[in-house]
Design an enzyme around this catalytic site. Sequence first.
Site, PDB file in Angstrom:
ATOM      1  N   GLY A  89      -0.556  -1.551  -2.623  1.00 18.31           N
ATOM      2  CA  GLY A  89      -1.991  -1.252  -2.583  1.00 18.31           C
ATOM      3  C   GLY A  89      -2.794  -2.417  -2.036  1.00 18.31           C
ATOM      4  N   SER A 185       5.194  -1.913   1.009  1.00 12.53           N
ATOM      5  CA  SER A 185       3.816  -2.186   1.372  1.00 12.53           C
ATOM      6  C   SER A 185       3.337  -3.502   0.760  1.00 12.53           C
ATOM      7  CB  SER A 185       2.943  -0.993   0.980  1.00 12.53           C
ATOM      8  OG  SER A 185       1.687  -1.080   1.603  1.00 12.53           O
ATOM      9  N   TYR A 186       2.244  -3.480  -0.035  1.00 10.65           N
ATOM     10  CA  TYR A 186       1.771  -4.732  -0.625  1.00 10.65           C
ATOM     11  C   TYR A 186       2.731  -5.266  -1.696  1.00 10.65           C
ATOM     12  CZ  TYR A 186      -1.392  -8.469  -1.895  1.00 10.65           C
ATOM     13  OH  TYR A 186      -1.918  -9.714  -2.105  1.00 10.65           O
ATOM     14  N   ASP A 382       5.468   3.878  11.318  1.00  9.45           N
ATOM     15  CA  ASP A 382       4.335   3.377  10.525  1.00  9.45           C
ATOM     16  C   ASP A 382       3.521   2.417  11.388  1.00  9.45           C
ATOM     17  OD1 ASP A 382       2.634   2.412   8.533  1.00  9.45           O
ATOM     18  OD2 ASP A 382       4.124   1.010   7.741  1.00  9.45           O
ATOM     19  N   HIS A 434       5.492   4.969   6.672  1.00 13.41           N
ATOM     20  CA  HIS A 434       5.286   3.875   5.725  1.00 13.41           C
ATOM     21  C   HIS A 434       6.129   4.055   4.458  1.00 13.41           C
ATOM     22  CE1 HIS A 434       2.889   0.488   4.308  1.00 13.41           C
ATOM     23  NE2 HIS A 434       2.562   1.142   3.211  1.00 13.41           N
TER      24      HIS A 434
END
Length: 459
Positions: A89, A185-186, A382, A434
């Site tokens: 996020g 991701s994060y 992505d 992603h």
Amino acid sequence: MGYSLLFVLLLLSIFIKLCLAISLPPIEEQERDKITHLPGQPKNVGFAQYSGYVTVNEQAGRALFYWLIESPASRGPESRPLVLWLNGGPGCSSIAYGATEEIGPFRISSDGKSLYLNPYAWNNLANILFLESPAGVGFSYSNETSDLYTAGDQRTAEDAYTFLVNWFERFPQYKYRDFYIAGESYAGHYVPQLAQLVYQKNKGVQKPTINLKGFMVGNAVTDDYNDYVGTFEYWWTHGLISDSSYKMLQMACNFGSSQHPSMQCKEALRDAVLEQGNIDPYSIYTRPCNDTASLKHSLGGRYPWMSRAYDPCTERYSASYFNHPEVQKALHANVTNIPYSWKTCSGIVGDNWADSPLSMLPIYQELIGAGLKIWVYSGDTDSVVPVTATRYSIDALKLPTITNWYPWYDNGKVGGWSQVYEGLTLVTVTGAGHEVPLHRPRQAFILFRSFLENKPMPS
């Protein structure tokens, strides 16, 4: 006589209070957390599930929500490793994404009420522990509202470490078990930072309780300079932006020299996003889900092109499912009646993110030196944290190559490409966005199996 009765009652009340103050023994705590049945769950589910809260800060009343999904009994869960899964996020839920869109055994039907099985669930290979982190994300909460506005990388790692220490006390059968951390991701920040903390705390310990063996990250935010360079290059080489926008981005965006892009860079980014049109940036060749307002990932301040969240229409099903009171009851969730509904991502947590180092590469160097198993994978459709960004980041580590770039196969078809470095393996997954396990579940399963077995991708 009256006085002695009063005295007995007083002693009894003190005894009851003492009993309540003493925490339950681990086995009883486990039993309390055991899920008997989830609403809408398919019949004959052959694996055990547990969920609940672990307090990570008594003073602030911070507690993190977890969901453990063990391997099926037929596959011997007691001999399989434990894998902690984290979504990024920052501010997004591992229950919403990892558990019910990607690697968990259940998918949520479009009615938002019933579940169906995922044949490529990762708990077929390992016991999977999903964690909603930090406090303020999903069902995880804090009694100090200010905690939601001051979350950042360091506290997230420290709280996750405290969670693990306390969780292993509740589940002592997992102590000393092979343990891995994975995420996307994060979580490209969360995963190596937590791995580093575990590694450092284990130093000098003969037989560590948290027996960390390695980590794996996918489409991971890794290094600001390389993430910017690689992202703009991906946009241009995939025909998403004009030549002039590409040149402007290269000129205006100073590639990670500061925490926030300049106004000129933001304008260039806005123009580039307009040129891309109505695509799903998290999966550029699949149709976007248009009939709902897109959720906002909170990386928009740091990486402005990430402000459009991935919404392949599945997020709304989880928002519907996890807000049902009977689902929350079955999960032992929302026991404090948090004053807001469960969301897939918390805007408050993400928009107010406090600390975020520019690069994870120094941690990679430390943990490669420590001999941990490290795999990095990337779905190649992505455009948010694209494969080019990941390749530039890995290249910056200057690792010697053991096996040069080669195609890997699934049923005679190219599933992607891989390169094995000294201390790190890179794998790409063709046609995946992603969230690799959402778009290419079978190929992601093969990838996970190869990682656990420490074998190169099938060639």
